[in-house]
Motif scaffolding. Structure first.
Motif, mmCIF file in Angstrom:
data_model
loop_
_atom_site.group_PDB
_atom_site.id
_atom_site.type_symbol
_atom_site.label_atom_id
_atom_site.label_comp_id
_atom_site.label_asym_id
_atom_site.label_seq_id
_atom_site.Cartn_x
_atom_site.Cartn_y
_atom_site.Cartn_z
ATOM 1 N N ILE A 40 0.854 -1.178 0.000
ATOM 2 C CA ILE A 40 0.000 0.000 0.000
ATOM 3 C C ILE A 40 0.892 1.231 0.000
ATOM 4 O O ILE A 40 1.743 1.390 0.883
ATOM 5 N N ASN A 41 0.708 2.075 -0.989
ATOM 6 C CA ASN A 41 1.442 3.343 -1.035
ATOM 7 C C ASN A 41 0.663 4.374 -0.245
ATOM 8 O O ASN A 41 -0.560 4.423 -0.312
ATOM 9 N N THR A 42 1.387 5.192 0.496
ATOM 10 C CA THR A 42 0.753 6.225 1.303
ATOM 11 C C THR A 42 1.144 7.606 0.799
ATOM 12 O O THR A 42 2.179 7.776 0.156
ATOM 13 N N LEU A 53 0.261 5.395 10.967
ATOM 14 C CA LEU A 53 -0.565 4.665 10.003
ATOM 15 C C LEU A 53 -0.322 3.163 10.114
ATOM 16 O O LEU A 53 -1.267 2.376 10.160
ATOM 17 N N ALA A 54 0.944 2.762 10.188
ATOM 18 C CA ALA A 54 1.276 1.341 10.317
ATOM 19 C C ALA A 54 0.695 0.752 11.608
ATOM 20 O O ALA A 54 0.139 -0.348 11.600
ATOM 21 N N CYS A 55 0.804 1.486 12.701
ATOM 22 C CA CYS A 55 0.253 1.017 13.981
ATOM 23 C C CYS A 55 -1.271 0.952 13.930
ATOM 24 O O CYS A 55 -1.875 0.025 14.477
ATOM 25 N N SER A 56 -1.882 1.915 13.267
ATOM 26 C CA SER A 56 -3.342 1.926 13.150
ATOM 27 C C SER A 56 -3.830 0.729 12.354
ATOM 28 O O SER A 56 -4.860 0.129 12.686
ATOM 29 N N ILE A 57 -3.108 0.370 11.304
ATOM 30 C CA ILE A 57 -3.465 -0.817 10.525
ATOM 31 C C ILE A 57 -3.330 -2.061 11.391
ATOM 32 O O ILE A 57 -4.196 -2.936 11.393
ATOM 33 N N THR A 58 -2.262 -2.143 12.158
ATOM 34 C CA THR A 58 -2.002 -3.325 12.976
ATOM 35 C C THR A 58 -3.021 -3.511 14.090
ATOM 36 O O THR A 58 -3.414 -4.631 14.389
ATOM 37 N N ILE A 59 -3.487 -2.424 14.707
ATOM 38 C CA ILE A 59 -4.454 -2.594 15.805
ATOM 39 C C ILE A 59 -5.880 -2.792 15.299
ATOM 40 O O ILE A 59 -6.766 -3.103 16.085
ATOM 41 N N THR A 60 -6.079 -2.647 13.995
ATOM 42 C CA THR A 60 -7.382 -2.942 13.412
ATOM 43 C C THR A 60 -7.453 -4.450 13.168
ATOM 44 O O THR A 60 -6.605 -4.998 12.468
ATOM 45 N N PRO A 61 -8.437 -5.138 13.739
ATOM 46 C CA PRO A 61 -8.518 -6.599 13.588
ATOM 47 C C PRO A 61 -8.559 -7.036 12.122
ATOM 48 O O PRO A 61 -9.215 -6.404 11.293
ATOM 49 N N PRO A 82 -8.998 -10.444 0.853
ATOM 50 C CA PRO A 82 -8.682 -9.365 -0.088
ATOM 51 C C PRO A 82 -9.539 -8.136 0.203
ATOM 52 O O PRO A 82 -10.747 -8.237 0.399
ATOM 53 N N ARG A 83 -8.895 -6.994 0.271
ATOM 54 C CA ARG A 83 -9.593 -5.735 0.558
ATOM 55 C C ARG A 83 -9.038 -4.636 -0.312
ATOM 56 O O ARG A 83 -7.902 -4.708 -0.772
ATOM 57 N N LYS A 84 -9.846 -3.611 -0.486
ATOM 58 C CA LYS A 84 -9.399 -2.434 -1.231
ATOM 59 C C LYS A 84 -8.567 -1.549 -0.303
ATOM 60 O O LYS A 84 -8.705 -1.599 0.913
ATOM 61 N N ARG A 85 -7.747 -0.726 -0.906
ATOM 62 C CA ARG A 85 -6.861 0.177 -0.157
ATOM 63 C C ARG A 85 -7.649 1.047 0.815
ATOM 64 O O ARG A 85 -7.274 1.207 1.967
ATOM 65 N N ASP A 86 -8.754 1.623 0.364
ATOM 66 C CA ASP A 86 -9.540 2.525 1.209
ATOM 67 C C ASP A 86 -10.213 1.801 2.378
ATOM 68 O O ASP A 86 -10.525 2.427 3.383
ATOM 69 N N PHE A 91 -8.372 6.042 7.596
ATOM 70 C CA PHE A 91 -7.927 7.125 8.483
ATOM 71 C C PHE A 91 -6.676 7.827 7.975
ATOM 72 O O PHE A 91 -6.134 8.687 8.646
ATOM 73 N N GLU A 92 -6.212 7.500 6.762
ATOM 74 C CA GLU A 92 -4.968 8.072 6.245
ATOM 75 C C GLU A 92 -5.040 9.599 6.110
ATOM 76 O O GLU A 92 -4.107 10.304 6.480
ATOM 77 N N LYS A 93 -6.137 10.125 5.598
ATOM 78 C CA LYS A 93 -6.199 11.580 5.376
ATOM 79 C C LYS A 93 -6.148 12.365 6.682
ATOM 80 O O LYS A 93 -5.610 13.455 6.733
ATOM 81 N N TYR A 94 -6.650 11.777 7.763
ATOM 82 C CA TYR A 94 -6.603 12.462 9.052
ATOM 83 C C TYR A 94 -5.176 12.471 9.619
ATOM 84 O O TYR A 94 -4.734 13.466 10.171
ATOM 85 N N ILE A 95 -4.481 11.358 9.435
ATOM 86 C CA ILE A 95 -3.072 11.283 9.869
ATOM 87 C C ILE A 95 -2.236 12.267 9.044
ATOM 88 O O ILE A 95 -1.367 12.949 9.577
ATOM 89 N N LYS A 96 -2.507 12.345 7.751
ATOM 90 C CA LYS A 96 -1.782 13.285 6.882
ATOM 91 C C LYS A 96 -2.017 14.725 7.344
ATOM 92 O O LYS A 96 -1.077 15.524 7.404
#
Length: 100
Positions: A40-42, A53-61, A82-86, A91-96
């Motif tokens: 996934i490109n950020t 962002l990496a930690c947020s992905i990891t704590i999401t089940p 399989p999932r889409k990027r979004d 939460f990427e735009k909020y972290i940005k």
């Protein structure tokens, strides 16, 4: 502005965790697990933002960040299906907004 982005991030993160718990439970009980690893490109430039962002992905089940390449702004993510990027990083735009 950053304070509002922090609040929005927390709300979206809690929502993402709740939805992911339901999704993981449903997939486990219905035997619909099909693991996948994807890159996934950020758009986040800050190292701190990329780590959050990496930690947020990891704590999401159902998802796990395996690797983070700061220079190419790429995360390697494992998912139970399989999932889409979004769907993985809503939460990427909020972290940005917080770090960039």
């Amino acid at each position: 502005m950053k304070l509002l982005s922090i609040f929005e991030y927390i709300v979206v993160m809690i929502k993402a965790i709740a939805e992911a718990w339901v999704d993981v439970f449903r997939r486990c009980t219905n035997n619909q697990i099909n693991p996948e690893i994807m890159d996934i490109n950020t758009e986040i430039n800050s190292l701190y933002g990329q780590v959050l962002l990496a930690c947020s992905i990891t704590i999401t089940p159902g998802t796990l960040t395996i690797d983070l390449d700061h220079d190419s702004k790429t995360l390697k993510v494992a998912s139970i299906s399989p999932r889409k990027r979004d769907e993985i990083i809503p939460f990427e735009k909020y972290i940005k907004n917080i770090f960039d």
